[in-house]
Design a protein around this motif. Structure first.
Motif, PDB file in Angstrom:
ATOM      1  N   MET A   1       0.841  -1.196   0.000  1.00  0.00           N
ATOM      2  CA  MET A   1       0.000   0.000   0.000  1.00  0.00           C
ATOM      3  C   MET A   1       0.881   1.253   0.000  1.00  0.00           C
ATOM      4  SD  MET A   1      -2.773   1.309   2.847  1.00  0.00           S
ATOM      5  CE  MET A   1      -3.726  -0.210   2.690  1.00  0.00           C
ATOM      6  N   ALA A   2       0.526   2.204  -0.846  1.00  0.00           N
ATOM      7  CA  ALA A   2       1.306   3.436  -0.932  1.00  0.00           C
ATOM      8  C   ALA A   2       1.163   4.229   0.360  1.00  0.00           C
ATOM      9  CB  ALA A   2       0.830   4.268  -2.122  1.00  0.00           C
ATOM     10  N   GLN A   3       2.281   4.786   0.837  1.00  0.00           N
ATOM     11  CA  GLN A   3       2.249   5.585   2.048  1.00  0.00           C
ATOM     12  C   GLN A   3       1.684   6.966   1.734  1.00  0.00           C
ATOM     13  OE1 GLN A   3       2.714   4.266   4.762  1.00  0.00           O
ATOM     14  NE2 GLN A   3       4.071   2.522   4.466  1.00  0.00           N
ATOM     15  N   PRO A   4       0.931   7.567   2.661  1.00  0.00           N
ATOM     16  CA  PRO A   4       0.385   8.903   2.424  1.00  0.00           C
ATOM     17  C   PRO A   4       1.491   9.933   2.356  1.00  0.00           C
ATOM     18  CG  PRO A   4       0.047   8.235   4.697  1.00  0.00           C
ATOM     19  CD  PRO A   4       0.549   7.019   3.972  1.00  0.00           C
ATOM     20  N   PRO A   5       1.315  10.983   1.560  1.00  0.00           N
ATOM     21  CA  PRO A   5       2.339  12.025   1.482  1.00  0.00           C
ATOM     22  C   PRO A   5       2.513  12.720   2.828  1.00  0.00           C
ATOM     23  CG  PRO A   5       0.315  12.723   0.403  1.00  0.00           C
ATOM     24  CD  PRO A   5       0.150  11.270   0.703  1.00  0.00           C
ATOM     25  N   VAL A   6       3.745  13.021   3.168  1.00  0.00           N
ATOM     26  CA  VAL A   6       4.059  13.650   4.451  1.00  0.00           C
ATOM     27  C   VAL A   6       3.756  15.147   4.384  1.00  0.00           C
ATOM     28  CG1 VAL A   6       5.909  14.202   6.075  1.00  0.00           C
ATOM     29  CG2 VAL A   6       5.829  11.943   4.985  1.00  0.00           C
ATOM     30  N   PRO A   7       2.998  15.681   5.330  1.00  0.00           N
ATOM     31  CA  PRO A   7       2.716  17.124   5.340  1.00  0.00           C
ATOM     32  C   PRO A   7       4.007  17.938   5.458  1.00  0.00           C
ATOM     33  CG  PRO A   7       1.277  15.959   6.871  1.00  0.00           C
ATOM     34  CD  PRO A   7       2.323  14.981   6.439  1.00  0.00           C
ATOM     35  N   ILE A   8       4.003  19.115   4.856  1.00  0.00           N
ATOM     36  CA  ILE A   8       5.188  19.970   4.907  1.00  0.00           C
ATOM     37  C   ILE A   8       5.598  20.238   6.346  1.00  0.00           C
ATOM     38  CG2 ILE A   8       6.065  22.279   4.382  1.00  0.00           C
ATOM     39  CD1 ILE A   8       4.388  22.249   1.850  1.00  0.00           C
ATOM     40  N   ARG A   9       4.634  20.411   7.235  1.00  0.00           N
ATOM     41  CA  ARG A   9       4.942  20.665   8.639  1.00  0.00           C
ATOM     42  C   ARG A   9       5.778  19.557   9.267  1.00  0.00           C
ATOM     43  NH1 ARG A   9       1.968  24.688  11.065  1.00  0.00           N
ATOM     44  NH2 ARG A   9       0.088  25.407   9.971  1.00  0.00           N
ATOM     45  N   CYS A  10       5.626  18.342   8.739  1.00  0.00           N
ATOM     46  CA  CYS A  10       6.302  17.180   9.318  1.00  0.00           C
ATOM     47  C   CYS A  10       7.589  16.821   8.594  1.00  0.00           C
ATOM     48  CB  CYS A  10       5.365  15.978   9.304  1.00  0.00           C
ATOM     49  SG  CYS A  10       3.855  16.208  10.259  1.00  0.00           S
ATOM     50  N   ALA A  11       8.018  17.674   7.681  1.00  0.00           N
ATOM     51  CA  ALA A  11       9.188  17.346   6.859  1.00  0.00           C
ATOM     52  C   ALA A  11      10.432  17.084   7.695  1.00  0.00           C
ATOM     53  CB  ALA A  11       9.452  18.459   5.851  1.00  0.00           C
ATOM     54  N   GLY A  12      10.545  17.727   8.848  1.00  0.00           N
ATOM     55  CA  GLY A  12      11.728  17.549   9.687  1.00  0.00           C
ATOM     56  C   GLY A  12      11.589  16.478  10.744  1.00  0.00           C
TER      57      GLY A  12
END
Length: 214
Positions: A1-12
């Motif tokens: 299953m494809a993982q959901p895209p990571v929100p920009i806020r969580c990039a770090g």
């Protein structure tokens, strides 16, 4: 299953298996424990108005993941989230996505010395609750404390104006407490006197040595 895209806020944020490790996730025994909360960080998130996923402060909207039992209690014990962090959690967290049908029978931190496991008992092994998403404004954000222990934070007060409510997932099975809470809610008898850092379903915990300093 494809993982959901990571929100920009969580990039770090650190990740494990391509999933973001929420800010309030417990780090113990040299690894992160999805499904276990760091009590100090949970309390900081509540008191400092931080998102439980990314750890950043809130903007114009705060989202809460609310169960019928939370409505009955009058508060949700888990910190709020940014709208985009909630959207990510709904796809990444087995409990919120509906993939998990029961709570873990034993705590994610079971067997680790010096790790508190209080609060796990009431849900242990029970069918998953229904969850709704509530949107509130920062002006409606109020943390409730235990009347008998003023320094103990209970969670976010739910007896406040709500901008919007949307279902996240249905209950997985008959749960008398949840049904009772729903009945009280329908009759307007709520007592105005809690999201998920992933993996609450009892599957093996992945080992890792990721660390952070924030």
């Amino acid at each position: 299953m494809a993982q959901p895209p990571v929100p920009i806020r969580c990039a770090g944020r650190p990740t494990l298996g391509s999933l973001v490790i929420p800010w309030i996730t417990l780090h113990a025994g040299g690894r992160y424990l999805f499904g276990a909360l760091d009590k100090d960080r949970r309390d900081r998130a509540l008191a400092e108005r931080r998102c439980q996923v990314c750890g950043q402060s809130f903007d114009e909207r705060i989202c809460l993941a609310v169960r019928p039992a939370d409505v009955y209690a009058g508060y949700t014990a888990e910190p709020g989230m940014h709208p985009e962090c909630l959207a990510y959690s709904v796809r990444a967290c087995p409990m919120l996505s509906g993939d998990a049908t029961r709570y873990r029978a034993t705590p994610a931190s079971s067997g680790l010395p010096g790790v508190a496991e209080e609060g796990h008992g009431p849900r242990a092994g029970r069918p998953a609750d229904a969850f709704d998403a509530w949107w509130i404004t920062p002006s409606s954000y109020c943390v409730k404390t235990d009347p008998e222990h003023p320094g103990q934070l209970l969670g976010i007060d739910l007896d406040v104006p709500v901008l919007r409510k949307r279902p996240i997932r249905p209950a997985a099975g008959l749960d008398l407490d949840s049904l009772f809470a729903l009945a009280r809610q329908a009759l307007g008898l709520e007592d105005t006197a809690s999201s998920c850092p992933y993996q609450p379903d009892g599957s093996p915990q992945p080992h890792n040595t990721a660390k952070e300093s924030d």
